[in-house]
Scaffold this active site. Sequence first.
Site, mmCIF file in Angstrom:
data_model
loop_
_atom_site.group_PDB
_atom_site.id
_atom_site.type_symbol
_atom_site.label_atom_id
_atom_site.label_comp_id
_atom_site.label_asym_id
_atom_site.label_seq_id
_atom_site.Cartn_x
_atom_site.Cartn_y
_atom_site.Cartn_z
ATOM 1 N N LYS A 62 0.818 -1.221 0.000
ATOM 2 C CA LYS A 62 0.000 0.000 0.000
ATOM 3 C C LYS A 62 0.855 1.276 0.000
ATOM 4 C CE LYS A 62 -3.922 -2.246 2.328
ATOM 5 N NZ LYS A 62 -4.989 -2.086 3.332
ATOM 6 N N TYR A 96 -12.689 -2.485 -3.419
ATOM 7 C CA TYR A 96 -13.136 -2.551 -2.025
ATOM 8 C C TYR A 96 -14.667 -2.449 -1.911
ATOM 9 C CZ TYR A 96 -8.435 -2.390 0.040
ATOM 10 O OH TYR A 96 -7.156 -2.691 0.452
ATOM 11 N N PHE A 110 -15.543 3.775 6.949
ATOM 12 C CA PHE A 110 -14.157 4.063 6.551
ATOM 13 C C PHE A 110 -13.934 3.959 5.039
ATOM 14 C CE2 PHE A 110 -14.347 -0.452 7.737
ATOM 15 C CZ PHE A 110 -13.830 -1.075 6.598
ATOM 16 N N ARG A 121 -1.671 -14.635 4.629
ATOM 17 C CA ARG A 121 -2.415 -14.005 5.734
ATOM 18 C C ARG A 121 -1.603 -14.100 7.025
ATOM 19 N NH1 ARG A 121 -6.930 -10.992 4.550
ATOM 20 N NH2 ARG A 121 -7.928 -11.644 6.493
ATOM 21 N N ARG A 145 2.760 -6.527 9.145
ATOM 22 C CA ARG A 145 2.040 -5.386 9.718
ATOM 23 C C ARG A 145 2.600 -4.990 11.081
ATOM 24 N NH1 ARG A 145 -3.729 -7.614 7.531
ATOM 25 N NH2 ARG A 145 -3.957 -6.245 5.716
ATOM 26 N N ASN A 159 -1.957 0.141 6.798
ATOM 27 C CA ASN A 159 -1.466 -1.140 7.312
ATOM 28 C C ASN A 159 -0.592 -1.898 6.300
ATOM 29 O OD1 ASN A 159 -3.515 -1.992 5.627
ATOM 30 N ND2 ASN A 159 -4.535 -3.295 7.127
ATOM 31 N N HIS A 197 -2.150 -5.674 1.709
ATOM 32 C CA HIS A 197 -3.441 -6.355 1.605
ATOM 33 C C HIS A 197 -3.160 -7.745 1.053
ATOM 34 C CE1 HIS A 197 -7.575 -7.329 0.415
ATOM 35 N NE2 HIS A 197 -7.022 -7.817 -0.685
ATOM 36 N N GLU A 201 -9.549 -11.122 -7.208
ATOM 37 C CA GLU A 201 -8.652 -9.973 -7.016
ATOM 38 C C GLU A 201 -7.500 -9.994 -8.018
ATOM 39 O OE1 GLU A 201 -9.712 -9.272 -2.288
ATOM 40 O OE2 GLU A 201 -7.690 -9.966 -2.815
#
Length: 140
Positions: free
Chosen positions: A11, A51, A59, A87, A104, A114, A117, A128
């Site tokens: 990100k 998203y 948010f 993950r 993270r 964070n 993703h 995705e």
Amino acid sequence: MTIERTFSMIKPDATDRNLVGSITAMIESSGLRVIASKRIRMTQEKAAEFYGVHSERPFFQSLCDFMCSGPIIVQVLEGENAVKKNREIMGATNPEDADDGTIRKVHAVSLEKNSVHGSDSLENAVIEIAHFFNDQEIHP
Ligand code: CMP
């Protein structure tokens, strides 16, 4: 042995702090292989689409604005149990809850900033990946 593919994003908070190599090294150290990668700018339209599941959340607009605020790295990762493994190495969504040694915990700034993703299921990984890559851009 189940070889899977998953989708990963680095990100804007992480590209801004020059962490692309560090984060990719953590991914590769886990045994996952980067089989596609590109540096792009997300558009508002693309962020809202990607998203979309969060579109009713308070948010949502802030998340879309943040994701468009700087370059991101989109990647396809391949390896044994890739979805679960990615993950695990990312850590919890909120860095305050992330385990020591996770991406993270080490690099994230906040719940929004964070750093990474990753797909949460094999089904979402397929969706995705298709948001950003065609078959000719993936090189196992
Ligand atoms: P990500 O894994 O990219 O999926 C959705 C993102 O929304 C999540 O990481 C967070 O960065 C972001 N986010 C911002 N605020 C919240 C919140 N209150 N709860 C969950 N996710 C949030």
